[in-house]
Design a protein around this motif. Structure first.
Motif, PDB file in Angstrom:
ATOM      1  N   UNK A   1      33.197  34.434  53.987  1.00 21.16           N
ATOM      2  CA  UNK A   1      34.046  35.159  53.040  1.00 21.16           C
ATOM      3  C   UNK A   1      34.775  34.145  52.158  1.00 21.16           C
ATOM      4  N   UNK A   2      34.772  34.399  50.849  1.00 19.32           N
ATOM      5  CA  UNK A   2      35.412  33.467  49.922  1.00 19.32           C
ATOM      6  C   UNK A   2      36.371  34.175  48.969  1.00 19.32           C
ATOM      7  N   UNK A   3      36.630  35.454  49.202  1.00 19.02           N
ATOM      8  CA  UNK A   3      37.554  36.183  48.358  1.00 19.02           C
ATOM      9  C   UNK A   3      37.812  37.567  48.920  1.00 19.02           C
TER      10      UNK A   3
ATOM     11  N   UNK B   1      42.424  37.645  45.634  1.00 15.30           N
ATOM     12  CA  UNK B   1      42.389  36.195  45.737  1.00 15.30           C
ATOM     13  C   UNK B   1      40.928  35.759  45.905  1.00 15.30           C
ATOM     14  N   UNK B   2      40.565  34.695  45.220  1.00 13.35           N
ATOM     15  CA  UNK B   2      39.192  34.183  45.271  1.00 13.35           C
ATOM     16  C   UNK B   2      39.227  32.663  45.270  1.00 13.35           C
ATOM     17  N   UNK B   3      38.365  32.050  46.082  1.00 15.18           N
ATOM     18  CA  UNK B   3      38.180  30.599  46.028  1.00 15.18           C
ATOM     19  C   UNK B   3      37.281  30.290  44.827  1.00 15.18           C
TER      20      UNK B   3
ATOM     21  N   UNK C   1      31.006  37.196  40.101  1.00 19.82           N
ATOM     22  CA  UNK C   1      31.274  37.753  41.433  1.00 19.82           C
ATOM     23  C   UNK C   1      32.713  38.228  41.600  1.00 19.82           C
ATOM     24  N   UNK C   2      33.670  37.467  41.056  1.00 15.76           N
ATOM     25  CA  UNK C   2      35.067  37.890  41.140  1.00 15.76           C
ATOM     26  C   UNK C   2      35.284  39.173  40.341  1.00 15.76           C
TER      27      UNK C   2
ATOM     28  N   UNK D   1      45.375  35.563  36.112  1.00 14.72           N
ATOM     29  CA  UNK D   1      45.688  36.298  34.884  1.00 14.72           C
ATOM     30  C   UNK D   1      44.432  36.482  34.031  1.00 14.72           C
ATOM     31  N   UNK D   2      43.668  35.428  33.860  1.00 12.81           N
ATOM     32  CA  UNK D   2      42.441  35.519  33.068  1.00 12.81           C
ATOM     33  C   UNK D   2      41.418  36.445  33.693  1.00 12.81           C
ATOM     34  N   UNK D   3      41.342  36.429  35.026  1.00 11.48           N
ATOM     35  CA  UNK D   3      40.391  37.293  35.720  1.00 11.48           C
ATOM     36  C   UNK D   3      40.721  38.764  35.475  1.00 11.48           C
ATOM     37  N   UNK D   4      41.999  39.117  35.633  1.00  8.78           N
ATOM     38  CA  UNK D   4      42.396  40.512  35.417  1.00  8.78           C
ATOM     39  C   UNK D   4      42.238  40.913  33.945  1.00  8.78           C
TER      40      UNK D   4
END
Length: 702
Positions: A573-575, A633-635, A644-645, A676-679
């Motif tokens: 698991x990474x996120x 949260x994601x690595x 993937x995120x 912030x950028x991901x959302x």
């Protein structure tokens, strides 16, 4: 084609609008130059170049102007050096306008008279005619009673050859008897328009199996075979190779310098008799083709079909395919962990033929079907023997999947990038589907779940699209399969594959993995055990490693476990993404239940724990229009692309929408620019809130 001793190329590409849709339009000077180059190249290699035109969509057979336009167009091509032609009347309505009906008795007569006139005009060496009724299933009312085909047989010039696909557009088999029945009607041996490897009707499929379903003895009843291949140029090696073996009726390889071997084999046949050369056998022919194809994977092509650098437009990522990786692709086979013959057999089995999967693919499908159909054996109600049988099968399936993952990693690193680009989307789709099924099976193996993991689907092959990929997908009890498996238009060629699945909070392995992700992503991706100089750390990570995770996700695992999802690759698991449908009600549950759990876990003397418990008890202001809350949260250092995120966040927002939510928010530190950028990529917008302090509230309608 020269290498495989194939001697005819019919030009009828769908991306040449002037071949069909705008057939009256002349070619420009630049288009003429390209076409002439192709014609010249074919001649130099002793390959018959047949130019095909398809005027049937809108031609008026009785209109002299249309006939003259057709002659002028073909004269233009003839002036470029082309001596052989074809008229195609396939896939059109068999109708005529009023003027045509006044002049011709039937559409078959109209097509034949026009074709005969063009034939006499051009005087070609080879001339092919594709009828509107080009397979038995499209004859009206049947093959033996078809007035269309009988008219064609009686009216068409005897030197004009007729193409035919078989009893269907894509037939499983073609028999001598069927061809002989056709020959009696059309008064000549047909040319088979072979659609066995054509994938233009379903480009979720690819065909890498051997030429099959046509006995070698069929050749005596045919005037020839035209192979309609996969749309992807580099994926036709096996199709052409095995068809060439079928044509020669012998199992053999075709090395690049094939002339000397051909002479040697012919001499052997003469001196030792026919038994010296094995007759055509599809599986043995496939082996010879794969041996030759393997060499192609480790060559840098002289003429690249992908001249431009592929740029990844998704999320601003780039994939430099011939820049920074150039040195890597110059390595030798030994240095590259080379593909074995068995690897290529697996590849061929996964993408075999329209009606057949290869042995490995059948094994994948049967094993997955058995495991999913018998998930009850993984539960507490099953006997020890039944549970052991299911677990052993699950371990075996996991091993098979890992072998496929290793194969995909090898292909990612091949020097011949043209092969990679043509193959990558198909291979990544089947791999990601198997990855999801493997995770689904593992999830059941953790213990009998108390809820459904996902909320609840002789013919032509296009009736059930997707092949093995689609059959595997149908095993999953999902409603929104199309959303889960949507293929982006451009995707980075990554060596890792990721799966989004529900979390199983009661499983200690899952819980520890989530807590570890919290530790490793404490500050927008920085580990709480590895803080850069100058950064302040308000958490006693060494003494109380669970502190941050308990604050961030512990309450979700206890009070909102049905909205906890994890992102994992083949390693771990990474996120994760956790959510609650009603943020206000969720905070109330935290104060009533989770706070007491934390008090029991941490000593009163720990100041950090006191602050954390105070924060949990106080909560934060819930926006009235966006009542649901999500944390993610994601690595990101383990991701080779952002998708993937994005998929993880999309999955949890869809789950919230399914529960009736109309709006969702998240609360992150203003310094967490990655989050912030991901959302924001998924259309979350900042919400002005003076009480947020050093935090940022991002919201989205769902």
């Amino acid at each position: 084609m020269e290498r495989f001793q194939l001697n005819c190329y019919l030009y009828a590409p769908k991306d040449d609008c002037k071949h069909r849709l705008y057939w009256r339009d002349k070619y420009t000077k630049d288009e003429e130059a390209d076409l002439k180059k192709l014609i010249t190249e074919a001649k130099e290699r002793n390959i018959t170049f047949v130019y095909a035109i398809s005027p049937g969509l809108d031609i008026t057979y009785s209109l002299d102007k249309d006939v003259e336009a057709l002659k002028e167009k073909l004269d233009q091509v003839k002036a470029l050096g082309c001596t052989d032609f074809s008229l195609l009347f396939d896939d059109i309505e068999p109708d005529m306008c009023g003027d045509d009906k006044d002049k011709f008795k039937s559409v078959a007569e109209a097509q034949c008279i026009i074709t005969n006139e063009i034939y006499e005009w051009l005087k070609p060496k080879v001339f092919l005619f594709c009828p509107t009724e080009y397979c038995e299933s499209r004859t009206v009312p049947s093959l033996k009673r078809s007035t269309y085909l009988r008219t064609v047989g009686e009216t068409l010039h005897e030197e004009i050859q007729i193409t035919w696909t078989g009893n269907h557009v894509v037939p499983r088999e073609i028999s001598n008897k069927d061809i002989q029945n056709l020959t009696e009607i059309i008064k000549r041996k047909p040319v088979i328009w072979e659609n066995l490897f054509a994938n233009d009707y379903d480009q979720t499929r690819l065909y890498l199996g051997p030429y099959d379903g046509r006995k070698v003895g069929l050749k005596k009843d045919l005037a020839g075979v035209l192979l309609n291949p996969n749309c992807e140029f580099e994926m036709n090696f096996v199709a052409m190779h095995t068809t060439a073996q079928w044509k020669l009726n012998r199992v053999q390889q075709f090395p690049l310098d094939s002339s000397s071997q051909d002479v040697e084999m012919e001499d052997q046949t003469e001196s030792q008799g026919s038994a010296a050369v094995p007759e055509y056998n599809p599986r043995r022919a496939l082996e010879k083709a794969l041996i030759d194809w393997r060499e192609e994977f480790y060559k840098r092509p002289q003429y690249s079909t992908h001249q431009a650098h592929m740029k990844e437009t998704e999320d601003g990522d780039e994939m430099e395919t011939e820049g920074k990786d150039e040195d890597k692709h110059k390595k030798t086979i030994a240095e590259l962990d080379p593909l074995s013959l068995d690897d290529l057999f697996i590849l061929s089995d996964l993408f075999c033929l329209p009606f057949d999967y290869g042995p490995r693919a059948v094994h994948f499908l049967k094993k997955a079907h058995w495991l999913i159909s018998n998930v009850k054996l993984a539960g507490k109600g099953a006997s020890e023997e039944e549970g052991s049988e299911w677990n052993d099968a699950a371990v075996h399936f996991n091993d098979c999947y890992r072998n496929l993952a290793i194969l995909a990693d090898k292909i990612i690193n091949i020097p011949n990038r043209d092969i990679l680009y043509d193959l990558y989307f198909y291979l990544s789709d089947i791999r990601s589907t198997l990855c999801l099924i493997n995770s689904y099976i593992k999830w059941h193996g953790m213990g009998k779940p108390n809820r459904a993991p996902f909320r609840p689907g002789e013919q032509e092959p296009w009736l059930f699209r997707g092949g093995l990929h689609s059959e595997l997908r149908r095993l999953l009890p999902t409603e929104g399969r199309s959303d889960m498996f949507r293929r982006p238009e451009i995707r980075r060629a990554t060596s890792r594959f990721f799966t989004v699945r529900p979390c199983f909070p009661s499983d200690p392995v899952d819980k520890e993995a989530l807590y570890n992700v919290c530790r490793l992503t404490w500050d927008d991706g920085f580990s709480c055990f590895d803080i850069s100089p100058g950064q302040s750390l308000n958490i006693d990570a060494e003494s109380y490693p669970d502190l941050y995770a308990d604050e961030l996700i512990g309450g979700y695992l206890q009070e909102s476990s049905d909205l906890c999802y994890v992102l994992e690759d083949e390693l771990s698991i990474c996120g994760f993404a956790v959510a609650a449908t009603d943020g206000a009600e969720f905070q109330k549950k935290l104060r009533q239940n989770w706070v007491e759990t934390l008090k029991e876990k941490y000593p009163e003397s720990n100041e950090e724990a006191k602050e954390m418990i105070k924060s949990v008890r106080g909560g934060h202001k819930i926006p009235s229009d966006y009542p649901s809350v999500v944390h993610l949260r994601v690595q990101f250092n383990r991701l080779e692309a952002q998708s993937p995120a994005d998929q993880l966040l999309t999955c949890v927002t869809k789950a919230l929408r399914a529960k009736g939510s109309s709006g969702v928010h998240t609360r992150i530190l203003k310094s967490h620019l990655f989050l912030k950028g991901l959302f924001e990529r998924l259309q979350f917008q900042p919400l002005e809130d003076e009480s947020a302090g050093d935090h940022l509230i991002l919201v989205k309608r769902i």
